[in-house]
Enzyme design. Structure first.
Site, PDB file in Angstrom:
ATOM      1  N   LYS A 195     105.289 118.538  -1.436  1.00 58.89           N
ATOM      2  CA  LYS A 195     106.698 118.325  -1.108  1.00 58.89           C
ATOM      3  C   LYS A 195     106.820 117.996   0.380  1.00 58.89           C
ATOM      4  O   LYS A 195     106.043 118.494   1.206  1.00 58.89           O
ATOM      5  CB  LYS A 195     107.490 119.594  -1.443  1.00 58.89           C
ATOM      6  CG  LYS A 195     108.972 119.515  -1.135  1.00 58.89           C
ATOM      7  CD  LYS A 195     109.686 120.753  -1.650  1.00 58.89           C
ATOM      8  CE  LYS A 195     111.176 120.697  -1.365  1.00 58.89           C
ATOM      9  NZ  LYS A 195     111.928 121.791  -2.001  1.00 58.89           N
ATOM     10  N   THR A 230     112.266 126.549  -4.386  1.00 59.45           N
ATOM     11  CA  THR A 230     112.547 127.543  -3.348  1.00 59.45           C
ATOM     12  C   THR A 230     111.820 128.854  -3.651  1.00 59.45           C
ATOM     13  O   THR A 230     112.349 129.942  -3.490  1.00 59.45           O
ATOM     14  CB  THR A 230     114.067 127.792  -3.183  1.00 59.45           C
ATOM     15  OG1 THR A 230     114.788 126.570  -3.326  1.00 59.45           O
ATOM     16  CG2 THR A 230     114.374 128.355  -1.800  1.00 59.45           C
ATOM     17  N   ARG A 277     117.484 130.101  -5.246  1.00 59.70           N
ATOM     18  CA  ARG A 277     118.514 130.443  -4.254  1.00 59.70           C
ATOM     19  C   ARG A 277     119.624 131.274  -4.878  1.00 59.70           C
ATOM     20  O   ARG A 277     120.503 131.765  -4.168  1.00 59.70           O
ATOM     21  CB  ARG A 277     119.108 129.167  -3.655  1.00 59.70           C
ATOM     22  CG  ARG A 277     118.100 128.313  -2.905  1.00 59.70           C
ATOM     23  CD  ARG A 277     118.753 127.073  -2.316  1.00 59.70           C
ATOM     24  NE  ARG A 277     117.783 126.177  -1.723  1.00 59.70           N
ATOM     25  CZ  ARG A 277     118.086 125.062  -1.077  1.00 59.70           C
ATOM     26  NH1 ARG A 277     119.356 124.708  -0.946  1.00 59.70           N
ATOM     27  NH2 ARG A 277     117.143 124.299  -0.565  1.00 59.70           N
ATOM     28  N   GLU A 290     114.249 120.993 -11.291  1.00 56.86           N
ATOM     29  CA  GLU A 290     113.693 122.039 -10.426  1.00 56.86           C
ATOM     30  C   GLU A 290     114.821 123.032 -10.170  1.00 56.86           C
ATOM     31  O   GLU A 290     115.768 122.730  -9.451  1.00 56.86           O
ATOM     32  CB  GLU A 290     113.198 121.437  -9.110  1.00 56.86           C
ATOM     33  CG  GLU A 290     112.736 122.458  -8.088  1.00 56.86           C
ATOM     34  CD  GLU A 290     112.535 121.863  -6.706  1.00 56.86           C
ATOM     35  OE1 GLU A 290     112.802 122.563  -5.712  1.00 56.86           O
ATOM     36  OE2 GLU A 290     112.121 120.686  -6.617  1.00 56.86           O
TER      37      GLU A 290
END
Length: 213
Positions: free
Chosen positions: A130, A70, A46, A42
């Protein structure tokens, strides 16, 4: 689509959460993880080069299941999918992102830590979400409490998952897979040597095989 992806998550057991500052690190990271038997990543949005890293990892290891993490908005979703992301992970529940991923036909794992979050996700046919940040929201105890009313729903805890507790997490039937950073921390490959990443990933996969065979 989702059932196949959820089955894939179950087999993976652990999804490494990768933050890369340089595209040049993407291919060697992919090779190290695949050599260790960790067939997924993943790549978090960021960093500015996230989309390029997704493309580079997919090119380096075509059999690897590479997704984007993210992801906060549809613009990032589109960039990730265009780069070859096979799934989308968001830290929280975004109706826009979830709906957009469903329209695109891309599996999405939104962050859900409350009954309302989970109810919204289930309403869209999502049966794995998640759970982030796992440690701060009560970890396994909270997941078990949430799993009681939401029968059949499963979680991918991320945040505070480590070698110390990953076996306990994976032993819980409500856990589809765990997300983690401990095997891909930047300090492990800052010198360009990815052997420490490979060793940590191998150790993590040993736990997966121990728990799930």
């Amino acid at each position: 689509m989702y059932e196949k992806f959820y089955g894939q998550l179950e087999k993976l057991g652990i999804v490494p959460v990768v933050a890369l500052e340089k595209v040049d690190d993407a291919a060697p990271m992919a090779h190290a993880l695949m050599r260790a038997g960790m067939r997924s990543a993943e790549v978090t949005f960021r960093t500015a080069c996230a989309a390029e890293c997704i493309a580079a990892m997919h090119e380096a290891e075509p059999e690897m299941c590479v997704g984007a993490g993210t992801v906060l908005n549809n613009e990032q979703t589109d960039r990730a999918v265009a780069a070859g992301a096979q799934f989308i992970v968001s830290p929280g529940y975004s109706e826009d992102v979830v709906s957009h991923c469903i329209e695109l036909g891309v599996p999405v794992l939104p962050g859900c830590v409350t009954p309302s979050d989970i109810t919204a996700a289930i309403g869209h046919g999502l049966h794995v979400t998640k759970f982030f940040p796992a440690a701060q929201y009560g970890g396994l105890a909270t997941i078990k409490a949430l799993a009681a009313p939401f029968v059949g729903h499963r979680f991918m805890p991320t945040g505070g998952v480590s070698t110390a507790n990953v076996e306990e997490y994976l032993s819980c039937p409500s856990i589809a897979a765990c997300g983690g950073t401990w095997m891909v921390k930047p300090t492990l490959f800052a010198d360009g040597d990815f052997s420490r990443v490979e060793a940590a990933a191998r150790e993590a996969m040993d736990v997966v095989r121990k728990v799930r065979g």
